[in-house]
Design a protein around this motif. Structure first.
Motif, PDB file in Angstrom:
ATOM      1  N   TRP A  81       0.829  -1.203   0.000  1.00 26.28           N
ATOM      2  CA  TRP A  81       0.000   0.000   0.000  1.00 26.28           C
ATOM      3  C   TRP A  81       0.863   1.253   0.000  1.00 26.28           C
ATOM      4  N   ARG A  82       2.046   1.152   0.590  1.00 32.32           N
ATOM      5  CA  ARG A  82       2.953   2.306   0.614  1.00 32.32           C
ATOM      6  C   ARG A  82       3.370   2.693  -0.806  1.00 32.32           C
ATOM      7  N   ILE A  83       3.649   1.698  -1.633  1.00 31.55           N
ATOM      8  CA  ILE A  83       4.037   1.972  -3.016  1.00 31.55           C
ATOM      9  C   ILE A  83       2.895   2.660  -3.746  1.00 31.55           C
ATOM     10  N   GLU A  84       1.689   2.170  -3.557  1.00 30.94           N
ATOM     11  CA  GLU A  84       0.540   2.767  -4.232  1.00 30.94           C
ATOM     12  C   GLU A  84       0.396   4.247  -3.870  1.00 30.94           C
ATOM     13  N   GLU A  85       0.527   4.562  -2.596  1.00 34.75           N
ATOM     14  CA  GLU A  85       0.415   5.962  -2.169  1.00 34.75           C
ATOM     15  C   GLU A  85       1.588   6.794  -2.685  1.00 34.75           C
ATOM     16  N   ALA A  86       2.791   6.232  -2.642  1.00 40.18           N
ATOM     17  CA  ALA A  86       3.974   6.956  -3.128  1.00 40.18           C
ATOM     18  C   ALA A  86       3.894   7.209  -4.631  1.00 40.18           C
ATOM     19  N   LEU A  87       3.320   6.278  -5.374  1.00 42.00           N
ATOM     20  CA  LEU A  87       3.164   6.474  -6.819  1.00 42.00           C
ATOM     21  C   LEU A  87       2.219   7.625  -7.120  1.00 42.00           C
ATOM     22  N   VAL A  88       1.140   7.741  -6.377  1.00 44.65           N
ATOM     23  CA  VAL A  88       0.217   8.867  -6.568  1.00 44.65           C
ATOM     24  C   VAL A  88       0.957  10.178  -6.321  1.00 44.65           C
ATOM     25  N   MET A  89       1.750  10.220  -5.260  1.00 47.02           N
ATOM     26  CA  MET A  89       2.506  11.428  -4.943  1.00 47.02           C
ATOM     27  C   MET A  89       3.530  11.726  -6.040  1.00 47.02           C
ATOM     28  N   SER A  90       4.191  10.711  -6.552  1.00 42.16           N
ATOM     29  CA  SER A  90       5.190  10.894  -7.609  1.00 42.16           C
ATOM     30  C   SER A  90       4.543  11.396  -8.895  1.00 42.16           C
ATOM     31  N   ARG A  91       3.378  10.847  -9.216  1.00 44.58           N
ATOM     32  CA  ARG A  91       2.654  11.313 -10.410  1.00 44.58           C
ATOM     33  C   ARG A  91       2.262  12.787 -10.261  1.00 44.58           C
ATOM     34  N   ASN A  92       1.792  13.158  -9.076  1.00 46.66           N
ATOM     35  CA  ASN A  92       1.420  14.554  -8.822  1.00 46.66           C
ATOM     36  C   ASN A  92       2.632  15.473  -8.947  1.00 46.66           C
ATOM     37  N   LEU A  93       3.766  15.023  -8.435  1.00 51.21           N
ATOM     38  CA  LEU A  93       4.983  15.821  -8.530  1.00 51.21           C
ATOM     39  C   LEU A  93       5.356  16.046  -9.997  1.00 51.21           C
ATOM     40  N   CYS A  94       5.321  14.990 -10.789  1.00 46.86           N
ATOM     41  CA  CYS A  94       5.672  15.109 -12.206  1.00 46.86           C
ATOM     42  C   CYS A  94       4.671  15.972 -12.966  1.00 46.86           C
ATOM     43  N   ALA A  95       3.412  15.941 -12.550  1.00 46.20           N
ATOM     44  CA  ALA A  95       2.376  16.726 -13.219  1.00 46.20           C
ATOM     45  C   ALA A  95       2.358  18.175 -12.744  1.00 46.20           C
ATOM     46  N   GLY A  96       3.108  18.470 -11.676  1.00 49.71           N
ATOM     47  CA  GLY A  96       3.131  19.826 -11.142  1.00 49.71           C
ATOM     48  C   GLY A  96       1.882  20.184 -10.364  1.00 49.71           C
ATOM     49  N   THR A  97       1.212  19.175  -9.819  1.00 52.06           N
ATOM     50  CA  THR A  97      -0.043  19.429  -9.102  1.00 52.06           C
ATOM     51  C   THR A  97       0.088  19.307  -7.587  1.00 52.06           C
TER      52      THR A  97
END
Length: 129
Positions: free
Chosen positions: A82-98
């Motif tokens: 579950w940690r990976i799933e949450e970290a991936l959402v955060m990483s996607r947001n970082l890359c998207a600038g959101t």
């Protein structure tokens, strides 16, 4: 980077002990990231036997972030996916600038990686100064 050398022990990127700590059960997740074309240090070979044996879960994602693509490589203990799933959402947001609150996201990522609240706070304080 010189700033990383002044951080308290146990704080900072990688330190080369992630696998050791994960196998001991004291680190639930490790994350490696860099622009795809920049870094060739991703410890796939070190983790591979443990991934193959089912002791560690591996997830990789390449996220477009013009002008480059970012590679994110996560490893977790089997009951901590579950940690990976949450970290991936955060990483996607970082890359998207959101990202709305970088400090909050940094703190949460530190928690996901298994750092104590004191270690996370010392890390944030260090980079704020």
């Amino acid at each position: 980077m010189a700033d990383e050398l002044t951080l308290p022990p146990g704080i900072g990127p990688h330190e080369g002990r992630e696998l050791e700590l994960m196998l001991a059960g004291t680190k639930p997740m490790a994350m490696f990231s860099d622009a795809l074309h920049v870094s060739d240090y991703f410890p796939d070979a070190d983790f591979a036997p443990h991934v193959e044996a089912g002791r560690i879960i591996r997830v990789e994602e390449i996220i477009p972030r013009p002008p480059f693509e970012m590679r994110y490589l996560f490893f977790s203990l089997p009951d901590e996916e579950w940690r990976i799933e949450e970290a991936l959402v955060m990483s996607r947001n970082l890359c998207a600038g959101t990202v709305i609150d970088h400090d909050a996201d940094s703190a949460r990522m530190g928690e996901l990686l298994g750092y104590s609240s004191g270690e996370v706070q010392a890390f944030l304080d260090h980079f704020r100064s």
